[in-house]
Design an enzyme around this catalytic site. Structure first.
Site, PDB file in Angstrom:
ATOM      1  N   CYS A   1       0.824  -1.207   0.000  1.00 48.86           N
ATOM      2  CA  CYS A   1       0.000   0.000   0.000  1.00 48.86           C
ATOM      3  C   CYS A   1       0.859   1.258   0.000  1.00 48.86           C
ATOM      4  CB  CYS A   1      -0.954   0.007   1.193  1.00 48.86           C
ATOM      5  SG  CYS A   1      -0.130  -0.051   2.801  1.00 48.86           S
TER       6      CYS A   1
ATOM      7  N   GLU B   1      -2.272   0.907  -4.411  1.00 49.44           N
ATOM      8  CA  GLU B   1      -1.783  -0.432  -4.088  1.00 49.44           C
ATOM      9  C   GLU B   1      -0.992  -0.924  -5.289  1.00 49.44           C
ATOM     10  OE1 GLU B   1      -2.765  -2.839  -1.420  1.00 49.44           O
ATOM     11  OE2 GLU B   1      -3.614  -1.185  -0.255  1.00 49.44           O
TER      12      GLU B   1
END
Length: 361
Positions: free
Chosen positions: A319, A353
């Site tokens: 992330c 992401e």
């Protein structure tokens, strides 16, 4: 940091993220990333609102980062799921009509799923009593939701304290319990794309998988169908309990789940010290060929990064592309980037992401 909600600019924003990922991975001779887009609106399955009193009424409100004094009053939220947007005005009408439901109500949280389930959490600055429970039960039945009331020292559940999600990966539907207050991927459509990419990247193996930071089993369920067996770790007790329920619900029986941090498991595998929570788990019985990691924003600590170096394949979901690049730099002398991907979990923000498959040189 975020940019204004502007679906017309979405393609440009996504192209900028893809360029940023290319630049970060360029030193490692990474291939062109696969880019997985998001729905332009109604993609976010959860939302949290403070309530702001104005004109004798309470309104849904959000605030810009760093400014908790200037509310942005909302009738709806275009990035939130269609179910959240449908529930928002009906719920507001009900609390306006009920002194019991509205008295000292200061926050409302919604959690929904692609499968259509919904849960609402109402937060209060007062104790909740039987009168509140009766009104809440009626409200939950009317809205067809689970409802949770929270106040200091209290948590009252009407219905269930989780929602159920269903995600399709490679022709199989996996069912997930997602508890109130626990982490879940907010963009369900993109999460499904992430699971499918990871499933394809891992491939069919005849050895075992180590998974660090497994959460509620989001990736564990589909990846377990690709290997002989899985040893998965997670430190959050809430997530561990959800993962165990999800494994049972989906009849996935080749996973051993232990409540250890990645750092603790590294110590166990290095035989630095024994752990009572590993009692009955024979670490030497595993033939690990792959490791799957989905770490927090800080990435893997140096010792965990060194642990992953032992494996032929490192499947890494991140992330934070900056810490991903830093971890790849630590591993680059032994592993090369074979596949990479961008998953646009967070449209209209700088967050993204990403995923890489690292293979031993």
């Amino acid at each position: 940091m975020s940019v204004p909600f502007d679906p017309a600019s979405y393609d440009r924003q996504l192209a900028e993220k893809a360029m940023r990922l290319r630049e970060l991975l360029a030193p490692f001779d990474a291939p062109e990333p696969q880019v997985f887009d998001s729905p332009r609106e109604h993609y976010r399955l959860r939302a949290e609102f403070r309530l702001w009193r104005e004109d004798q009424k309470r309104h849904y409100a959000m605030f810009a980062p760093g400014d908790n004094r200037t509310p942005i009053l909302l009738q709806g939220l275009p990035i939130a799921s269609a179910r959240i947007n449908a529930l928002m005005p009906v719920l507001r009408d009900r609390w306006e009509a009920s002194g019991v439901l509205s008295h000292k109500l200061f926050q409302v949280d919604f959690l929904t799923t692609l499968a259509g389930d919904a849960m609402i959490t109402l937060c209060y600055h007062r104790p909740l009593d039987e009168e509140w429970t009766a009104a809440a039960e009626k409200l939950a039945a009317e809205l067809d939701v689970s409802l949770i009331g929270r106040s200091k020292g209290q948590r009252l559940v009407i219905g269930r304290d989780y929602v159920t999600e269903e995600l399709d990966v490679a022709g199989r539907t996996f069912s997930y319990r997602q508890p109130e207050g626990a982490f879940t991927q907010p963009n369900g459509t993109v999460n499904q794309k992430m699971l499918t990419w990871a499933y394809d990247a891992l491939g069919t193996r005849d050895d075992d998988l180590l998974e660090l930071y497994c959460g509620n089993g989001n990736f564990t369920l589909p990846l377990a169908t690709r290997v002989r067996k899985v040893l998965a770790t997670e430190i959050s007790k809430t997530s561990v309990n959800a993962a165990l329920a999800n494994l049972a619900d989906n009849a996935v029986d080749n996973v051993t789940l232990v409540r250890l941090s990645a750092e603790e498991l590294t110590q166990a595998l290095n035989e630095v010290r024994p752990f009572r929570r590993l009692h009955g788990v024979d670490l030497k019985s595993y033939e690990f060929g792959s490791v799957f990691v989905d770490p927090p924003r800080a990435g893997m600590d140096p010792d965990t990064c060194e642990l992953t170096r032992r494996f032929e394949r490192i499947l890494y979901i991140s992330c934070n592309p900056e810490t991903l690049a830093a971890n790849i730099a630590q591993l680059h002398d032994t592993h090369r980037v074979e596949r990479c991907a961008l998953f646009d979990q967070f449209p209209y923000t700088h967050h993204m992401e990403s995923g890489v498959l690292l293979v031993r040189r």
